[in-house]
Design a protein around this motif. Structure first.
Motif, PDB file in Angstrom:
ATOM      1  N   SER A   6       0.854  -1.194   0.000  1.00 13.54           N
ATOM      2  CA  SER A   6       0.000   0.000   0.000  1.00 13.54           C
ATOM      3  C   SER A   6       0.884   1.237   0.000  1.00 13.54           C
ATOM      4  O   SER A   6       1.577   1.521   0.978  1.00 13.54           O
ATOM      5  CB  SER A   6      -0.909  -0.016   1.235  1.00 13.54           C
ATOM      6  N   ILE A   7       0.886   1.964  -1.125  1.00 11.72           N
ATOM      7  CA  ILE A   7       1.652   3.208  -1.229  1.00 11.72           C
ATOM      8  C   ILE A   7       0.740   4.356  -0.820  1.00 11.72           C
ATOM      9  O   ILE A   7      -0.332   4.537  -1.400  1.00 11.72           O
ATOM     10  CB  ILE A   7       2.157   3.428  -2.664  1.00 11.72           C
ATOM     11  N   VAL A  13       2.608  13.631  -4.682  1.00  7.52           N
ATOM     12  CA  VAL A  13       4.019  13.320  -4.426  1.00  7.52           C
ATOM     13  C   VAL A  13       4.533  12.215  -5.353  1.00  7.52           C
ATOM     14  O   VAL A  13       5.702  11.854  -5.294  1.00  7.52           O
ATOM     15  CB  VAL A  13       4.259  12.905  -2.965  1.00  7.52           C
ATOM     16  N   GLY A  14       3.649  11.667  -6.207  1.00  7.21           N
ATOM     17  CA  GLY A  14       4.099  10.672  -7.173  1.00  7.21           C
ATOM     18  C   GLY A  14       3.704   9.247  -6.849  1.00  7.21           C
ATOM     19  O   GLY A  14       4.364   8.301  -7.294  1.00  7.21           O
ATOM     20  N   LYS A  15       2.618   9.076  -6.116  1.00  7.79           N
ATOM     21  CA  LYS A  15       2.180   7.721  -5.738  1.00  7.79           C
ATOM     22  C   LYS A  15       1.820   6.889  -6.965  1.00  7.79           C
ATOM     23  O   LYS A  15       2.277   5.751  -7.118  1.00  7.79           O
ATOM     24  CB  LYS A  15       0.974   7.798  -4.789  1.00  7.79           C
ATOM     25  N   SER A  16       1.018   7.459  -7.852  1.00  5.65           N
ATOM     26  CA  SER A  16       0.626   6.735  -9.065  1.00  5.65           C
ATOM     27  C   SER A  16       1.822   6.478  -9.964  1.00  5.65           C
ATOM     28  O   SER A  16       1.983   5.386 -10.521  1.00  5.65           O
ATOM     29  CB  SER A  16      -0.448   7.533  -9.832  1.00  5.65           C
ATOM     30  N   THR A  17       2.680   7.488 -10.097  1.00  8.12           N
ATOM     31  CA  THR A  17       3.865   7.350 -10.938  1.00  8.12           C
ATOM     32  C   THR A  17       4.761   6.221 -10.428  1.00  8.12           C
ATOM     33  O   THR A  17       5.274   5.413 -11.207  1.00  8.12           O
ATOM     34  CB  THR A  17       4.647   8.671 -10.976  1.00  8.12           C
ATOM     35  N   LEU A  18       4.940   6.158  -9.108  1.00 11.24           N
ATOM     36  CA  LEU A  18       5.772   5.113  -8.523  1.00 11.24           C
ATOM     37  C   LEU A  18       5.147   3.738  -8.749  1.00 11.24           C
ATOM     38  O   LEU A  18       5.844   2.793  -9.147  1.00 11.24           O
ATOM     39  CB  LEU A  18       5.965   5.351  -7.029  1.00 11.24           C
ATOM     40  N   THR A 145      -2.663   2.565  -4.226  1.00  8.94           N
ATOM     41  CA  THR A 145      -2.219   3.922  -3.908  1.00  8.94           C
ATOM     42  C   THR A 145      -3.375   4.665  -3.260  1.00  8.94           C
ATOM     43  O   THR A 145      -4.528   4.508  -3.647  1.00  8.94           O
ATOM     44  CB  THR A 145      -1.753   4.699  -5.156  1.00  8.94           C
ATOM     45  N   SER A 146      -3.045   5.473  -2.272  1.00 10.30           N
ATOM     46  CA  SER A 146      -4.055   6.268  -1.569  1.00 10.30           C
ATOM     47  C   SER A 146      -3.357   7.352  -0.774  1.00 10.30           C
ATOM     48  O   SER A 146      -2.146   7.290  -0.526  1.00 10.30           O
ATOM     49  CB  SER A 146      -4.895   5.388  -0.632  1.00 10.30           C
ATOM     50  N   ARG A 147      -4.108   8.346  -0.370  1.00 12.74           N
ATOM     51  CA  ARG A 147      -3.529   9.432   0.425  1.00 12.74           C
ATOM     52  C   ARG A 147      -3.305   9.000   1.876  1.00 12.74           C
ATOM     53  O   ARG A 147      -2.343   9.407   2.498  1.00 12.74           O
ATOM     54  CB  ARG A 147      -4.438  10.659   0.378  1.00 12.74           C
ATOM     55  N   ALA A 148      -4.244   8.221   2.400  1.00 11.46           N
ATOM     56  CA  ALA A 148      -4.116   7.731   3.771  1.00 11.46           C
ATOM     57  C   ALA A 148      -3.746   6.257   3.749  1.00 11.46           C
ATOM     58  O   ALA A 148      -4.066   5.542   2.793  1.00 11.46           O
ATOM     59  CB  ALA A 148      -5.426   7.931   4.530  1.00 11.46           C
ATOM     60  N   LEU A 161       5.070   7.432   1.243  1.00 14.18           N
ATOM     61  CA  LEU A 161       5.816   8.190   0.243  1.00 14.18           C
ATOM     62  C   LEU A 161       5.778   9.665   0.617  1.00 14.18           C
ATOM     63  O   LEU A 161       4.704  10.247   0.780  1.00 14.18           O
ATOM     64  CB  LEU A 161       5.209   7.981  -1.144  1.00 14.18           C
ATOM     65  N   LYS A 162       6.936  10.257   0.764  1.00  9.44           N
ATOM     66  CA  LYS A 162       7.024  11.656   1.158  1.00  9.44           C
ATOM     67  C   LYS A 162       7.455  12.498  -0.032  1.00  9.44           C
ATOM     68  O   LYS A 162       7.752  11.992  -1.113  1.00  9.44           O
ATOM     69  CB  LYS A 162       8.012  11.808   2.319  1.00  9.44           C
ATOM     70  N   GLU A 163       7.497  13.805   0.199  1.00  8.40           N
ATOM     71  CA  GLU A 163       7.981  14.695  -0.848  1.00  8.40           C
ATOM     72  C   GLU A 163       9.466  14.450  -1.099  1.00  8.40           C
ATOM     73  O   GLU A 163      10.162  13.831  -0.295  1.00  8.40           O
ATOM     74  CB  GLU A 163       7.749  16.152  -0.451  1.00  8.40           C
ATOM     75  N   LEU A 164       9.949  14.963  -2.214  1.00  8.72           N
ATOM     76  CA  LEU A 164      11.356  14.817  -2.563  1.00  8.72           C
ATOM     77  C   LEU A 164      12.238  15.558  -1.565  1.00  8.72           C
ATOM     78  O   LEU A 164      11.813  16.536  -0.945  1.00  8.72           O
ATOM     79  CB  LEU A 164      11.601  15.374  -3.967  1.00  8.72           C
TER      80      LEU A 164
END
Length: 338
Positions: A6-7, A13-18, A145-148, A161-164
């Motif tokens: 679970s990302i 921040v790029g969850k889908s991209t990752l 992928t989800s925000r929470a 996943l955090k910001e760069l």
């Protein structure tokens, strides 16, 4: 190994991209990879008695379509072409499909919390579906992928996943635009935050307008100076400020066109986009769409369905929300078009 990853993390921040990049890497190693954007999963738990339910067969719904996204990761959307509409297969058919797997397969479920927010009554159904999918096949792996953070089933691995970091933010800016120096990149990243979406929009604006980066920095500083308590400004508000700057550089017709396009709840076909553009009196629909793409405001990809290419677009959720917010302020432009 774990059956599900679970990302999760803050917006853009790029969850889908990752997740799709992971799918691309695994696909290159021979694993079958399937992708489902939950933003468009309207019929996942529909009953046959529901008027909106349209059952679909599994032939061509899994293996016959391949898409190339804007970040060049191969994905397979889970839709079949029925009566000129994309219809999602039911959850029961997904489970039946999982039971028939004979090779290692990755299923990417993107934007899960968006789906659950719109369909709160289906939260338990969704959790049960994931549990049943994993029980159905030893070959299946799932990435969500989800925000929470999603606490769904046992045997899954949460991946925050955090910001760069600042150095990576500057590297990203310079990868997108070779006009940005290292020092300018540091200033931009400090202003807008180390958020990939915001950084991409700023770099795209510099590339398209060919303005000196310092000119864009000056405008960003002016916009942020008008904001109360910048130090505690939420990241999504920083993205909205960046979006406002890029939006203001669009001409009136492209602005209005972007408003109408943002009403598509998910992805949309190029023909639909051209039709909208023509109704907005845009003389060159291709220029309009390409401008939005080059500004990193609109994502573009090509999908192969039943041996036919389909040219499609979609807005990031935050960009769609921004366009909805500013639409009321430009109601007079819409009235003129009507």
């Amino acid at each position: 190994y774990v059956a599900m990853v679970s990302i999760f993390g803050p917006p853009a921040v790029g969850k889908s991209t990752l997740a799709i990049h992971v799918g691309h890497v695994l696909a290159s190693k021979g694993m079958s990879v399937k992708y489902l954007n939950m933003n468009e999963a309207h019929h996942l738990f529909a009953r046959q008695a529901d008027a909106s339910y349209k059952p679909t067969s599994m032939h061509n719904a899994v293996d016959a379509t391949t898409a190339l996204t804007f970040h060049k990761a191969k994905i397979i959307p889970w839709y079949s072409y029925t009566k000129q509409k994309y219809v999602l297969t039911s959850s029961k058919k997904l489970i039946a499909w999982a039971k028939e797997l004979t090779n290692d397969t990755l299923l990417i479920l993107d934007n899960c919390d968006d789906f659950l927010q719109r369909n709160k009554t289906h939260e338990n159904n969704f959790k049960e579906m994931l549990t049943e999918l994993l029980k159905a096949s030893k070959y299946l792996r799932i990435v969500t992928t989800s925000r929470a953070q999603m606490l769904i089933v046992g045997g899954f691995h949460p991946f925050p996943l955090k910001e760069l970091d600042p150095s990576s933010a500057v590297t990203l800016l310079q990868l997108i635009s070779n006009l940005i120096t290292c020092d300018e990149g540091k200033v931009i990243a400090k202003l807008v935050g180390n958020n990939p979406l915001a950084l991409g929009i700023v770099a795209g604006l510099i590339n398209v307008k060919r303005h000196p980066p310092q000119a864009i920095i000056d405008k960003l500083e002016k916009h942020f100076m008008q904001t109360f308590n910048q130090s505690t400004l939420p990241n999504h508000q920083r993205i909205f400020i960046v979006l406002k700057l890029s939006y203001d550089y669009l001409n009136d017709r492209i602005q209005v066109c972007s408003h109408y396009l943002s009403h598509f709840p998910g992805s949309f076909h190029r023909a639909a986009a051209e039709n909208i553009s023509s109704k907005c009196d845009v003389s060159d629909p291709d220029y309009c769409l390409q401008t939005l793409v080059e500004r990193s405001l609109l994502e573009e990809y090509w999908q192969i369905d039943q041996h036919r290419y389909q040219h499609r677009y979609q807005f990031h959720r935050l960009i769609r929300e921004f366009l909805h917010d500013v639409q009321t302020k430009y109601r007079d432009k819409h009235d003129k078009i009507h």
